[in-house]
Scaffold this motif. Structure first.
Motif, PDB file in Angstrom:
ATOM      1  N   ASN A  57       6.847 -16.272   4.075  1.00 46.87           N
ATOM      2  CA  ASN A  57       6.347 -15.158   3.313  1.00 46.87           C
ATOM      3  C   ASN A  57       7.340 -13.936   3.434  1.00 46.87           C
ATOM      4  N   CYS A 101       6.028  -8.930  -6.993  1.00 45.76           N
ATOM      5  CA  CYS A 101       5.788  -9.386  -5.875  1.00 45.76           C
ATOM      6  C   CYS A 101       6.947  -8.867  -4.694  1.00 45.76           C
ATOM      7  N   MET A 111       2.047  -6.018  -1.621  1.00 46.29           N
ATOM      8  CA  MET A 111       1.652  -6.561  -0.282  1.00 46.29           C
ATOM      9  C   MET A 111       1.520  -5.699   0.691  1.00 46.29           C
ATOM     10  N   ASP A 160      -1.188  -7.858   4.987  1.00 41.99           N
ATOM     11  CA  ASP A 160      -1.120  -8.886   3.957  1.00 41.99           C
ATOM     12  C   ASP A 160      -0.452 -10.123   4.315  1.00 41.99           C
ATOM     13  N   ASP A 193      -1.699 -11.692   7.450  1.00 43.44           N
ATOM     14  CA  ASP A 193      -2.732 -12.691   7.226  1.00 43.44           C
ATOM     15  C   ASP A 193      -2.479 -13.778   6.382  1.00 43.44           C
ATOM     16  N   ARG A 226      -1.034 -13.826   3.244  1.00 43.48           N
ATOM     17  CA  ARG A 226      -1.375 -13.521   1.799  1.00 43.48           C
ATOM     18  C   ARG A 226       0.038 -13.216   1.119  1.00 43.48           C
ATOM     19  N   LEU A 227       0.304 -13.863   0.068  1.00 43.74           N
ATOM     20  CA  LEU A 227       1.475 -13.736  -0.724  1.00 43.74           C
ATOM     21  C   LEU A 227       0.914 -13.330  -2.225  1.00 43.74           C
ATOM     22  N   ILE A 228       0.947 -12.132  -2.477  1.00 46.06           N
ATOM     23  CA  ILE A 228       0.298 -11.702  -3.809  1.00 46.06           C
ATOM     24  C   ILE A 228       1.310 -11.492  -4.805  1.00 46.06           C
TER      25      ILE A 228
END
Length: 521
Positions: A441, A479, A485, A489, A492, A494-496
């Motif tokens: 990430n 992104c 993010m 994030d 945790d 998470r890739l948003i």
């Protein structure tokens, strides 16, 4: 630079990927039909309640229809009665034979729609589809429907259709749910089924549902608003932007003279048919002799041969078959609309509104709609549940004259093509991003995902699917840390990714302003 460790001196070749991952656009027009079929046998295995993919009507016949012999088998065998009336009927379809009126009423236990709806789908440009057979046809009751009573088939069970719908939860490929036989349920059960279809659509986010309206096959003596309001009050409030409804039914040419014969009349009672035909003055003796030989079982010819002979020598039999065919050919529009949507997608794209096009295999409408009648269908200020009209225009035939979802008051999801375009983009990007699960990430991954999605959206924009003079007006992709993010994030896992698109919307109302210009003296 390569991180691989080499221990033997020599020359080694390493290939480096020159192109990034790409987003493959998902199929946009694959309907799933749920309903009753003559049989369900795929390669010797029972496929009832098993979503089965087909690519042609020939394949549908091979899996879901009875094998044909030299004397073709009726795949769909509705029963109709000619009920004598003392005067001209004010309700329903009727036929004048001699001086007597006969109402044409079905045995409701024998009426099904899926077989002919699949035919109508392929006539209108259909290609791949899923069929979920929920069982075979039930037994006839041997009793005609009461004149003016709603057409409800007790053999069509809500539990069967819900089980068929449940089976589609395992399939993400279908993009439209169609259940034409839902209109053969009671109003309350039809409402339950529609609400479950919309709920499943909103949860899976892969398909829309196309609905028909109970009562769309005939004018309601109490006014068509009764049927429309009953539909609106039973569709619920969940997932409305995943549903679209079309009104009324359509008069088709699906079934012809070869598809119905005297075995479909009066529960196959040829003696009763002979009595009706003989009431017509001037009936030739050979007609009565042929009918007598049929019901006495002394005729060696097949049913189809007898049927052809009767058509050729008796105008009254011809008129009866034509009148019954007109009733039998009145079908829900959903199957044909699935074909129209498929054709429009293939010719122009999912972003093109599937409207202002004619339907093939359709030559009439049981209910005529004008501008004033469509006002209450297209816009409903109270519920917002828009209903798309099918209309007849001189020189143009039957046209699809509406493109709204059931969420007609929503500025975001008012139009069917907008909802379906977003499903296409959502699912295409979702599938492409699966290859990045468990990738680092970091900035390299963010750039790769961003460029991959931007290339896909740029392709849609160039095809006319997104509106904007330049790409930045048509879409954006974001992104990264600090933009989509936070540090938490990333910690945790998470890739948003944020994606914004400007989807084309139809010009639903074209307004031309005229003014007079004064001539200078």
């Amino acid at each position: 630079m390569s991180k691989k460790t080499y221990k033997t001196p020599g020359v080694y070749i390493e290939e480096v990927s020159a192109f990034p991952n790409s987003v493959a656009q998902v199929e946009t027009a694959i309907p799933a039909f749920i309903g009753y079929t003559p049989q369900a046998n795929h390669r010797g295995n029972d496929c009832t309640f098993v979503p089965t993919k087909i690519s042609s009507f020939l394949e549908f016949e091979r899996i879901f229809c009875f094998p044909n012999s030299l004397d073709p088998v009726q795949q769909y065998s509705p029963q109709y009665y000619l009920v004598h009336q003392s005067s001209k009927p004010s309700l329903g379809d009727f036929l004048l034979i001699g001086n007597d009126y006969y109402s044409i009423v079905p045995d409701p236990h024998t009426i099904y729609y899926l077989y002919n709806s699949v035919k109508l789908f392929y006539q209108n440009g259909g290609q791949n589809a899923y069929i979920v057979s929920v069982g075979g046809y039930g037994k006839a009751s041997g009793v005609p429907l009461l004149l003016g009573a709603p057409l409800v088939n007790p053999n069509v069970q809500l539990a069967d259709l819900l089980k068929g719908l449940e089976a589609l939860k395992k399939e993400e490929e279908p993009t439209m749910y169609i259940c034409p036989e839902a209109t053969l349920l009671s109003i309350a059960e039809n409402g339950t089924l529609m609400q479950q279809m919309l709920l499943q659509n909103s949860e899976m986010q892969t398909a829309i549902s196309i609905f028909d309206i109970i009562g769309g096959n005939r004018e309601n003596q109490l006014g068509r608003n009764v049927d429309i309001e009953a539909f609106r009050s039973h569709t619920g409030t969940v997932g409305l932007n995943y549903g679209a409804a079309y009104y009324p039914f359509v008069g088709t040419t699906i079934m012809g003279e070869r598809d119905l014969n005297y075995t479909n009349l009066l529960n196959g009672d040829v003696k009763a048919l002979a009595k009706i035909i003989s009431s017509e003055p001037g009936v030739e003796e050979r007609v009565l002799d042929l009918l007598k030989s049929i019901y006495n079982s002394s005729n060696p010819q097949s049913v189809n041969e007898n049927h052809r002979d009767l058509l050729s020598i008796n105008p009254t039999y011809n008129a009866i078959i034509s009148a019954v065919l007109q009733v039998a050919n009145t079908l829900p529009a959903s199957g044909g609309m699935a074909g129209v949507i498929t054709m429009v997608d293939n010719m122009q794209g999912v972003w093109k509104a599937p409207a202002n096009v004619s339907m093939s295999g359709v030559d009439s409408l049981p209910i005529k709609i004008d501008n004033r009648a469509q006002e209450t269908l297209n816009v409903d200020a109270l519920s917002g549940k828009s209903i798309n009209a099918l209309r007849i225009f001189p020189g143009m035939g039957v046209m699809v004259w509406g493109v709204r979802t059931l969420d007609g008051n929503s500025l975001d999801w008012r139009y069917i093509n907008v909802r379906r375009t977003m499903i296409c983009i959502d699912q295409s990007c979702k599938n492409a991003c699966k290859s990045f699960v468990f990738e680092p990430n970091d900035a390299n991954t963010w750039v790769r995902i961003t460029s991959m999605i931007e290339n896909f959206l740029n392709s849609l924009w160039r095809q006319g699917g997104l509106i904007g003079a330049v790409p930045k007006d048509a879409y954006f992709v974001g992104c990264g840390l600090g933009t989509t993010m936070t540090t938490n994030d990333i910690l945790d896992g998470r890739l948003i990714v944020n994606i914004g698109v400007a989807v084309t919307r139809p010009a639903e109302f074209i307004i031309i302003s005229f003014s007079q210009q004064m001539v200078s003296p």
